[in-house]
Design an enzyme around this catalytic site. Structure first.
Site, short mmCIF file in Angstrom:
data_model
loop_
_atom_site.label_atom_id
_atom_site.label_comp_id
_atom_site.label_asym_id
_atom_site.label_seq_id
_atom_site.Cartn_x
_atom_site.Cartn_y
_atom_site.Cartn_z
N TYR A 30 0.84 -1.21 0.00
CA TYR A 30 0.00 0.00 0.00
C TYR A 30 0.87 1.25 0.00
O TYR A 30 0.63 2.19 -0.77
CB TYR A 30 -0.94 0.02 1.21
N SER A 112 -2.63 14.69 6.25
CA SER A 112 -3.59 14.15 5.29
C SER A 112 -5.01 14.24 5.83
O SER A 112 -5.28 14.01 7.01
CB SER A 112 -3.25 12.69 4.99
N TYR A 135 -9.26 16.82 0.04
CA TYR A 135 -9.92 16.53 -1.23
C TYR A 135 -11.26 17.25 -1.18
O TYR A 135 -11.88 17.33 -0.10
CB TYR A 135 -10.17 15.04 -1.41
N THR A 161 -5.59 18.77 -2.95
CA THR A 161 -5.14 17.80 -3.94
C THR A 161 -6.13 17.78 -5.10
O THR A 161 -7.32 17.55 -4.90
CB THR A 161 -5.02 16.40 -3.31
N LYS A 236 -2.15 21.08 -5.07
CA LYS A 236 -1.20 19.97 -5.21
C LYS A 236 -1.67 19.01 -6.30
O LYS A 236 -2.83 18.62 -6.33
CB LYS A 236 -1.09 19.21 -3.88
N SER A 258 3.34 17.72 -8.54
CA SER A 258 3.21 16.38 -7.97
C SER A 258 2.41 15.50 -8.90
O SER A 258 1.45 15.95 -9.53
CB SER A 258 2.51 16.45 -6.60
N HIS A 260 1.35 12.59 -7.49
CA HIS A 260 0.79 11.73 -6.43
C HIS A 260 1.72 10.54 -6.16
O HIS A 260 1.26 9.43 -5.86
CB HIS A 260 -0.60 11.24 -6.82
N ARG A 263 1.04 7.33 -8.08
CA ARG A 263 -0.10 6.51 -7.67
C ARG A 263 -1.37 6.79 -8.48
O ARG A 263 -2.39 6.13 -8.28
CB ARG A 263 -0.39 6.73 -6.19
N GLY A 292 8.04 13.76 -5.04
CA GLY A 292 8.19 12.63 -5.94
C GLY A 292 9.63 12.25 -6.23
O GLY A 292 10.33 12.95 -6.96
N ILE A 294 12.40 12.08 -4.34
CA ILE A 294 13.54 12.73 -3.66
C ILE A 294 14.07 11.79 -2.59
O ILE A 294 13.36 11.43 -1.65
CB ILE A 294 13.10 14.08 -3.06
#
Length: 380
Positions: A30, A112, A135, A161, A236, A258, A260, A263, A292, A294
């Site tokens: 996951y 989040s 979201y 996002t 984002k 980004s 994601h 994903r 992403g 790094i």
């Protein structure tokens, strides 16, 4: 102390290996997996390796300043903690441990919306700044309520996002039939004092949450979010210059380049490969961040040289959390900070503001840029 103990780890990959041994395979998949063939997931990392650093020498770098600001808010070094869902899967202390570790390194944590710890508890545990990720759900009243909770808790920005009108096909999760265990609650989507998950939120997986997303969203909805909050909003999930410009036009104070973490849409470009275009498109109108792939302090240098104000580093911090809780996250951030400090010195820079585009484009680029600026100033 054995070689496998966290105290002996010297790279982020050491924590990754330890976390893989410690986490159940379904949870490992996951956190570590991407969409479909995971091409973008791999390319996010590989793209950094292809960028050389044209370092300077003899620049008097004995004293270095790693601090910077994002949206005018101070950070100890230009690495932020991005929004990462369900951190309770990695460690019992979850987002609280992540927030405390971020505070020790004096950097910003983005919480989040799908956290397993309530925003109020995370902000209380944090000694540095916390931002809230969102979201836009179909239920706008629920969005408004969460925005108000974030404001009242003391969050200093909102991160919207925008790359998820639907969720990408994360095939590892589909094969594993991933679901959130019943002992973990999605605290920011539930009433503050609720201790038991309602039937409608049982067996949370990719598809059950996707039902709450709104695929009809347009840029007007970004403007709506900006209109209902006093907090600055960052957008984002942007990889195109024209979308970055639209974000600013609709009220965003920051843009996060980004995909994601690979994903969502597989075969989308690596974020570092589009960063310079996005940064050039918005200029000084807003702060540009990137995530992403790094994994090294040199990557942070490259991102800043290409136009980022700071970077966000995700999965390595989850590996630190899974390996050793708060201490593991602190160690991971310390490694990145040490590598960044070393890379800064070796590139001939005394501060973040001295990281310039010619470090990745070479001295010829610097000469051409200087000539263009001189011509523009003289009216030629």
């Amino acid at each position: 102390m054995t070689e496998s103990s966290p105290g002996s780890f010297i790279t982020l990959s050491d924590f990754e290996a330890a976390a893989r041994e410690k986490l159940p395979p379904t949870i490992w998949d996951y956190f570590s997996g991407g969409a479909q063939d995971e091409i973008t997931l791999r390319e996010n990392r590989a793209a950094y390796d292809r960028i050389p650093l044209h370092y300077r020498v003899m620049r008097g770098v004995a004293n270095r300043d790693l601090t910077t600001t994002v949206l005018g808010q101070p950070v100890g070094f230009p690495v932020l903690v991005p929004p990462m869902a369900f951190q309770g899967l990695a460690h019992d202390d979850a987002e609280t441990a992540m927030a405390r570790a971020a505070g020790k390194l004096e950097t910003i944590m983005v919480l989040s919306m799908l956290a397993t710890t309530a925003v109020e508890d995370v902000v209380e545990a944090a000694s540095a700044l916390v931002w809230m990720q969102l979201y836009l759900q179909k239920d706008r009243a629920a969005v408004r309520d969460l925005v108000q909770r974030a404001e009242q808790a003391g969050c200093k920005a909102l991160v919207l996002t925008v790359d998820s009108p639907v969720f990408g096909r994360q095939e590892r999760n589909l094969r594993n039939r991933f679901e959130l265990p019943r002992n973990l609650l999605v605290r920011n989507l539930l009433p503050r004092k609720l201790e038991r998950l309602p039937r409608s939120w049982s067996n949370i997986n990719q598809h059950s949450f996707e039902d709450h997303l709104d695929p009809s969203l347009t840029w007007r909805d970004v403007a709506w979010l900006c209109s209902i909050t006093r907090l600055p909003v960052l957008v984002k999930g942007v990889i195109r210059p024209d979308d970055a410009v639209l974000a600013v036009e609709h009220g965003a104070k920051g843009v996060i380049v980004s995909n994601h973490g690979g994903r969502q849409l597989d075969t989308s470009p690596a974020t570092i490969s589009v960063l310079a275009e996005v940064a050039a498109a918005v200029g000084e109108q807003c702060d540009v961040l990137v995530d992403g792939g790094i994994r090294r302090g040199t990557d942070v240098i490259k991102a800043i040289a290409l136009g980022a104000k700071a970077v966000l580093v995700g999965r390595p911090l989850l590996w630190g959390l899974a390996s050793n809780g708060q201490a593991g996250v602190e160690q991971t951030l310390e490694i990145l900070r040490t590598e960044f400090d070393s890379a800064l010195a070796l590139c001939g820079c005394r501060s973040v503001v001295e990281i310039s585009p010619d470090l990745v484009h070479g001295p010829a680029f610097a000469r051409e840029t200087k000539a263009l600026r001189t011509a523009a100033t003289s009216g030629e």
